[in-house]
Design a protein around this motif. Structure first.
Motif, PDB file in Angstrom:
ATOM      1  N   MET A 138      37.050  40.871  20.666  1.00  0.00           N
ATOM      2  CA  MET A 138      35.820  40.609  21.249  1.00  0.00           C
ATOM      3  C   MET A 138      34.517  41.068  20.516  1.00  0.00           C
ATOM      4  O   MET A 138      34.643  42.281  20.030  1.00  0.00           O
ATOM      5  N   PRO A 139      33.579  40.209  19.901  1.00  0.00           N
ATOM      6  CA  PRO A 139      32.465  40.596  19.462  1.00  0.00           C
ATOM      7  C   PRO A 139      31.697  41.798  19.715  1.00  0.00           C
ATOM      8  O   PRO A 139      31.389  41.894  21.092  1.00  0.00           O
ATOM      9  N   ARG A 140      31.174  42.667  18.973  1.00  0.00           N
ATOM     10  CA  ARG A 140      30.420  43.884  19.468  1.00  0.00           C
ATOM     11  C   ARG A 140      28.959  43.436  20.059  1.00  0.00           C
ATOM     12  O   ARG A 140      28.356  42.489  19.422  1.00  0.00           O
ATOM     13  N   LEU A 141      28.309  43.861  21.015  1.00  0.00           N
ATOM     14  CA  LEU A 141      27.255  43.519  21.843  1.00  0.00           C
ATOM     15  C   LEU A 141      26.081  44.178  20.968  1.00  0.00           C
ATOM     16  O   LEU A 141      26.170  45.375  20.540  1.00  0.00           O
ATOM     17  N   PRO A 142      24.844  43.446  20.496  1.00  0.00           N
ATOM     18  CA  PRO A 142      23.974  44.160  19.850  1.00  0.00           C
ATOM     19  C   PRO A 142      23.176  45.212  20.532  1.00  0.00           C
ATOM     20  O   PRO A 142      23.154  44.966  21.945  1.00  0.00           O
ATOM     21  N   SER A 180      45.137  32.670  25.187  1.00  0.00           N
ATOM     22  CA  SER A 180      44.091  32.124  25.834  1.00  0.00           C
ATOM     23  C   SER A 180      43.891  32.650  27.271  1.00  0.00           C
ATOM     24  O   SER A 180      43.075  31.859  28.003  1.00  0.00           O
ATOM     25  N   THR A 181      44.186  33.903  27.415  1.00  0.00           N
ATOM     26  CA  THR A 181      43.864  34.358  28.885  1.00  0.00           C
ATOM     27  C   THR A 181      42.643  35.267  28.604  1.00  0.00           C
ATOM     28  O   THR A 181      42.674  36.046  27.815  1.00  0.00           O
ATOM     29  N   ALA A 182      41.797  35.581  29.638  1.00  0.00           N
ATOM     30  CA  ALA A 182      40.727  36.365  29.525  1.00  0.00           C
ATOM     31  C   ALA A 182      41.349  37.799  29.530  1.00  0.00           C
ATOM     32  O   ALA A 182      42.197  38.054  30.231  1.00  0.00           O
ATOM     33  N   ARG A 183      40.446  38.962  28.834  1.00  0.00           N
ATOM     34  CA  ARG A 183      41.141  40.174  28.957  1.00  0.00           C
ATOM     35  C   ARG A 183      41.175  40.776  30.036  1.00  0.00           C
ATOM     36  O   ARG A 183      42.187  41.298  30.658  1.00  0.00           O
ATOM     37  N   SER A 184      40.262  40.425  31.219  1.00  0.00           N
ATOM     38  CA  SER A 184      40.296  41.040  32.641  1.00  0.00           C
ATOM     39  C   SER A 184      41.639  40.415  33.407  1.00  0.00           C
ATOM     40  O   SER A 184      42.127  41.079  34.201  1.00  0.00           O
ATOM     41  N   VAL A 185      41.938  39.153  33.078  1.00  0.00           N
ATOM     42  CA  VAL A 185      43.317  38.635  33.588  1.00  0.00           C
ATOM     43  C   VAL A 185      44.361  39.523  33.135  1.00  0.00           C
ATOM     44  O   VAL A 185      45.208  39.646  33.870  1.00  0.00           O
ATOM     45  N   LEU A 236      33.702  51.237  38.280  1.00  0.00           N
ATOM     46  CA  LEU A 236      35.018  50.586  37.938  1.00  0.00           C
ATOM     47  C   LEU A 236      34.882  49.174  37.383  1.00  0.00           C
ATOM     48  O   LEU A 236      35.724  48.814  36.528  1.00  0.00           O
ATOM     49  N   ARG A 237      33.827  48.523  37.840  1.00  0.00           N
ATOM     50  CA  ARG A 237      33.601  47.239  37.005  1.00  0.00           C
ATOM     51  C   ARG A 237      33.355  47.185  35.474  1.00  0.00           C
ATOM     52  O   ARG A 237      33.765  46.658  34.795  1.00  0.00           O
ATOM     53  N   ALA A 238      32.596  48.419  35.002  1.00  0.00           N
ATOM     54  CA  ALA A 238      32.390  48.638  33.521  1.00  0.00           C
ATOM     55  C   ALA A 238      33.741  48.805  32.952  1.00  0.00           C
ATOM     56  O   ALA A 238      33.891  48.581  31.834  1.00  0.00           O
ATOM     57  N   ARG A 239      34.687  49.428  33.685  1.00  0.00           N
ATOM     58  CA  ARG A 239      36.236  49.410  32.851  1.00  0.00           C
ATOM     59  C   ARG A 239      36.946  48.041  32.969  1.00  0.00           C
ATOM     60  O   ARG A 239      37.838  48.110  32.472  1.00  0.00           O
ATOM     61  N   GLY A 240      36.130  47.003  33.404  1.00  0.00           N
ATOM     62  CA  GLY A 240      36.792  45.912  33.229  1.00  0.00           C
ATOM     63  C   GLY A 240      37.666  45.299  34.408  1.00  0.00           C
ATOM     64  O   GLY A 240      38.105  44.282  34.456  1.00  0.00           O
ATOM     65  N   LEU A 241      37.802  46.213  35.716  1.00  0.00           N
ATOM     66  CA  LEU A 241      38.187  45.565  36.746  1.00  0.00           C
ATOM     67  C   LEU A 241      37.550  44.400  37.211  1.00  0.00           C
ATOM     68  O   LEU A 241      36.356  44.478  37.258  1.00  0.00           O
TER      69      LEU A 241
END
Ligand SMILES: C[S@@+](CC[C@H](N)C(=O)[O-])C[C@H]1O[C@@H](n2cnc3c(N)ncnc32)[C@H](O)[C@@H]1O
Lengths: 282, 424
Positions: free
Chosen positions: A1-5, A214-219, A63-68
Motif C-alpha cells: 500500500m502506498p504511503r499517504l502524504p 486480489s482481496t482487500a487487506r481488511s478482507v 478500532l477502525r484505525a486498526r483496519g477493522l
C-alpha cells in the motif's frame, strides 16, 4: 500500500482531530469524512448509559484505525430494508448481494401461487433469506425460507437477525440449519422434487492465489477465511466432483449435484467473475 | 426600451419602466398604480363578486376554489380604493377656505400618499400569480463553479451559510448530500472543505418560495488562504433551488405517479448504476460506501448519492433529488418560453449571470438584482440576521419581477395606439 502524504493527514486534521486516525483505514478524505459522520450518527442513535459519547467515539475510531471493517466496528450493515447485524467470524454482506436479492424478490413477487419455498446455502448472516422473507411475506400466505451454514457463529447470528422480522418471521417462516452442504441433503429436511421455488447460494469462491493477490487487506485480515476460500474440502471430495483443475469451483459442483435431486424451479448463484461463471454454468 | 435589471429602487420599481412624463401624469389619477394593473384588478374583483353571488345561489366546490384564489385581489382592491378615496378627500381639503383645515390636510397628505403606495404594492402582489412550487419544501443545492480549490472552498462556505441560517431561523433542515473532493492543495483552508456537491433539504412548507431567489451564481472576491502573494481572487459557487415534497409523502406519491405532473419520471427512462471501485468486487472487498447513480436518459441529468451507509436510502434520496431536478427543469423551460414570447421585456436572470458578490476585503455582500449592498459579511456568512435581509431583498426583487411580467402581459392587450398617446 502506498504511503499517504503528510499533507493529507494535516487536511484530515482540519475535518476533525479524529480524522487522521480514520484516514489510515479509509485512505482518502471523502470516505474519511463520511465514515466519521456515520460513526457519530451511530453513537447518537444508540445511546449508552455507561460510557460517555466522547469515549465511545475514541474507542470506535481506534478500532477502525486498526483496519477493522466499519461493519464490525458498528456491528451492523444496512441490507435492503433490513439492518443486518455483523460480528467477527461471519462474512459482511456485500452490496452486490443486496442488489440481486432485491431483484430476486421482485421476480418472485410475480409468481402466481399462494405458497413459496426458498433455500439459501452458505447463508452467513442470513441476509439473503431474511430479505426475501421480508419482501415477500405479505404476498405469500405460506412462505418458507431456509438457510444453511456450517459455522456455528454464522447460524447463531442469522437466528439473531431473524428476530428483527418479529415473532412471525422468527417462529415460523425462516429456519436456519447448521450443516455442511457436503453432508447428505445439506442437512435439510427432504424436499420433494420441484418443491423449492428458488435456490440461492453465495458460497466461498476465491482461489488461494486470488486470496493472496486480489482481496482487500481488511478482507484478508479480518473476515473469516472459511467464508471466502473453499480449500477446506477434502481432496477426495474435490476429485469426486471433478474440480481438481479449479478447486475454487467445488462448492458449485456440489450445489448443482444437490439440485439434481431437488430440481428447484430457479437457481441463483453468485460467482467471482465471468470466467468462473463460464466454468460453472456451461 | 427598458434597461435590464438591476432595479435600484424597490418600492417604486415600476416607475423605472418607461418612466416618461406622460406616464407619471396618468399615474396621478390611479394612485401611482399602472392603469393596466388597476384595470386587471377591477376585472378580477368583478369576477369575484359574480362568483360570490353564484355561490350563494348554488354552492359548487370548484367555483368556491376559484373564488378563494382571487379573493385576496378583491380585498386588496377594496383597501386600495378606500385609501385612494381618503387621499382624494384630503386633496379636496387643500382648496378649503379654512386655513386650519388646509394645514391639517397638508400634514396628513404625505402619510396618506405613502400608505397608498404600500397598499398599491400589496394589490400588485395579490395580482401576481403564486409560483406553482412556492408552497413546497425545497432542496438547496450548492456546487463550485469551474476552477480550482478556491471555488470549492467558497462553495463550502456558501453551503454552511444556508445551513446555519436555517438553524438560526428554526427551519427543519437536513443535509441530504455532502460530498467533498480529495483535492491536492495546502493544508490551511480555514475550516472550509473542498466541496464537490452538497444538498440541504428544507422541509418547511413554503421554503421554495422563501429561497427561490437564491438560485444563481454567487461570486466571491477574497485572498484565498492558499494564496501566498496576497492577490485577490474571484471564484464562483452555483446554487440551485429545487422543489421538494413534505416528508409524510402522501401528496408526493400521488404526484409521482401522475404522468401530467412535473415530478413524474418514467422508470424505464432512468438508468441505475451502483458505483464501486474498479477491479474485483463481491467477496474480494468490503467497502463501506454503497453509492448509487441515476441517469435520466432523455435529459442526460445524473444524480449520484452515497451519503448513507444504506443502499436503499441512497437510492431513495437519489430519486428524490432526480425528481426535483427534472421538475425544476421542466418548469424553467416553460417559464423561459413564456418570457421569450413576451416582447420588450428583457430579464437578466439566466443562470450565467452572477446574482450576488461576497467581497471579503470590503466586508460587503451585494445583491446584483436588488442592487443593495450589505455590510458585515461575517454575519452574512454565519447565516445571521444580515443574511436574512439579503435573502429578503432578493425575494422582493423577484416579486417585483413577477409584477413586471403581468404588467407586460396586460400592456400587450392594450391597443398600441392607445399606449403611445396614453395618459393625458
Ligand atoms: C461468502 S459467505 C456468504 C454469506 C452470505 N450468504 C452473504 O452473502 O453475505 C460463505 C458462507 O459459507 C459458509 N460455509 C463455508 N463452508 C461451508 C460448508 N461446507 N457448508 C455450508 N456453509 C459453508 C461460511 O461459513 C460462510 O458463512
Amino acid at each position: 500500500m502506498p504511503r499517504l502524504p503528510p499533507s493529507l493527514f494535516w487536511r484530515a486534521h482540519q475535518i476533525s482531530p479524529h480524522a487522521p486516525n480514520l484516514l489510515l483505514a479509509c485512505r482518502d478524505l471523502p470516505s474519511t469524512a463520511l465514515e466519521l459522520r456515520w460513526i457519530k450518527d451511530h453513537i447518537t442513535t444508540t445511546p449508552s448509559t455507561t460510557t460517555p459519547p466522547f469515549l465511545r467515539l475514541a474507542h470506535l475510531i481506534r478500532l477502525r484505525a486498526r483496519g477493522l471493517p466499519l461493519q464490525y466496528v458498528l456491528g451492523t450493515q444496512p441490507f435492503g430494508t433490513l439492518t443486518i447485524r455483523c460480528r467477527r467470524g461471519v462474512l459482511i454482506p456485500r452490496p452486490e448481494t443486496e442488489s440481486y436479492t432485491l431483484e430476486l424478490a421482485d421476480v418472485l413477487f410475480r409468481t402466481p401461487t399462494r405458497s413459496l419455498t426458498v433455500v439459501d446455502l452458505c447463508t452467513g448472516t442470513g441476509c439473503i433469506p431474511l430479505q426475501l422473507f421480508a419482501s415477500l411475506r405479505a404476498r405469500f400466505p405460506s412462505l418458507a425460507a431456509h438457510g444453511v451454514d456450517v459455522a456455528p457463529g454464522a447460524v447463531a447470528l442469522a437466528r439473531e437477525n431473524a428476530r428483527q422480522l418479529g415473532p412471525l418471521g422468527a417462529a415460523q417462516g425462516v429456519t436456519f440449519h447448521r450443516a455442511s452442504i457436503f453432508s447428505p441433503a445439506a442437512g435439510l429436511p427432504p424436499f420433494p422434487a420441484g418443491e423449492i421455488d428458488l435456490l440461492t447460494a453465495n458460497p466461498p469462491y476465491i482461489s488461494r492465489g486470488a486470496f493472496a493477490r486480489s482481496t482487500a487487506r481488511s478482507v484478508r485480515n479480518h473476515e473469516p477465511r472459511l467464508a471466502l476460500v473453499p480449500d477446506g474440502v477434502p481432496a477426495s471430495v474435490v476429485a469426486a466432483l471433478g474440480c481438481e483443475a479449479f478447486p475454487e469451483d467445488v462448492f458449485y459442483a456440489r450445489i448443482l449435484e444437490l439440485c439434481r435431486g431437488w430440481r428447484p424451479k430457479r437457481v441463483f448463484l453468485e460467482v467471482a467473475d465471468g470466467e468462473q461463471a463460464g466454468r460453472v454454468f456451461l | 426600451m427598458i434597461t435590464a435589471a438591476p432595479w435600484v429602487c424597490r418600492s417604486c420599481a415600476w416607475s423605472l419602466r418607461r418612466a416618461s412624463a406622460s406616464q407619471f401624469m396618468r399615474r396621478a389619477s390611479t394612485g401611482g398604480l399602472p392603469p393596466a394593473l388597476l384595470a386587471r384588478a377591477r376585472k378580477v374583483a368583478a369576477e369575484h363578486d359574480q362568483l360570490s353571488a353564484q355561490l350563494e345561489a348554488n354552492y359548487d366546490p370548484k367555483v368556491a376554489r376559484r373564488a378563494g384564489e382571487i379573493s385576496r385581489v378583491a380585498t386588496a382592491l377594496n383597501v386600495f380604493e378606500k385609501t385612494k378615496a381618503s387621499l382624494a378627500e384630503l386633496d379636496g381639503l387643500l382648496n378649503s377656505d379654512d386655513a386650519e383645515l388646509r394645514d391639517l390636510a397638508r400634514d396628513d397628505i404625505e402619510s396618506a400618499t405613502a400608505e397608498l403606495t404600500e397598499v398599491g404594492r400589496q394589490l400588485s402582489v395579490a395580482l401576481t400569480p403564486k409560483h406553482p412550487f412556492a408552497h413546497m419544501p425545497c432542496l438547496l443545492e450548492v456546487r463550485p463553479g469551474p476552477g480550482g480549490l478556491e471555488g470549492r472552498l467558497f462553495a463550502d462556505a456558501v453551503f454552511s451559510m444556508y445551513k446555519t441560517y436555517c438553524e438560526n431561523m428554526g427551519y427543519r433542515a437536513r443535509v441530504v448530500k455532502y460530498e467533498t473532493a480529495d483535492e491536492e492543495g495546502m493544508g490551511r483552508t480555514g475550516g472550509e472543505l473542498a466541496l464537490q456537491e452538497a444538498v440541504l433539504e428544507v422541509q418547511d412548507e413554503g421554503a421554495y418560495g422563501l429561497f427561490r431567489g437564491e438560485a444563481g451564481v454567487h461570486r466571491v472576491q477574497r485572498i484565498p488562504v492558499t494564496e501566498k502573494t496576497g492577490r485577490v481572487h474571484t471564484s464562483v459557487a452555483v446554487v440551485w433551488v429545487l422543489p421538494s415534497f413534505p416528508t409524510d409523502g402522501t401528496e408526493a406519491e400521488s404526484d409521482w405517479e401522475n404522468p401530467e405532473s412535473d415530478f413524474y419520471i418514467d422508470p424505464a427512462e432512468v438508468r441505475t448504476e451502483t458505483m464501486r471501485a474498479r477491479g474485483a468486487g463481491g467477496q474480494h472487498v468490503n467497502k463501506t460506501e454503497s453509492a448509487i447513480r441515476l441517469t435520466h436518459i432523455p435529459t442526460g441529468t445524473t444524480v449520484s448519492m452515497q451519503d448513507s451507509r444504506s443502499q436503499s436510502t441512497n437510492r431513495k434520496w437519489a430519486w428524490m433529488l432526480l425528481r426535483s431536478r427534472i421538475a425544476q427543469q421542466r418548469r424553467e423551460v416553460r417559464e423561459e418560453h413564456a418570457r421569450s414570447i413576451r416582447k420588450g421585456l428583457i430579464l437578466n436572470n439566466s443562470r450565467g449571470d452572477k446574482i450576488r458578490t461576497y467581497n471579503y476585503q470590503q466586508d460587503r455582500c451585494t445583491d446584483h438584482r436588488s442592487g443593495q449592498d450589505f455590510h458585515n459579511l461575517t454575519n452574512v456568512l454565519e447565516g445571521g440576521e444580515v443574511f436574512g435581509k439579503v435573502i429578503k431583498s432578493a425575494e422582493s426583487w423577484l416579486v417585483e419581477r413577477d409584477i413586471q411580467e403581468i404588467l407586460a402581459d396586460e400592456e400587450e392587450v392594450v391597443p398600441s395606439g392607445n399606449k403611445k398617446n396614453g395618459g393625458k
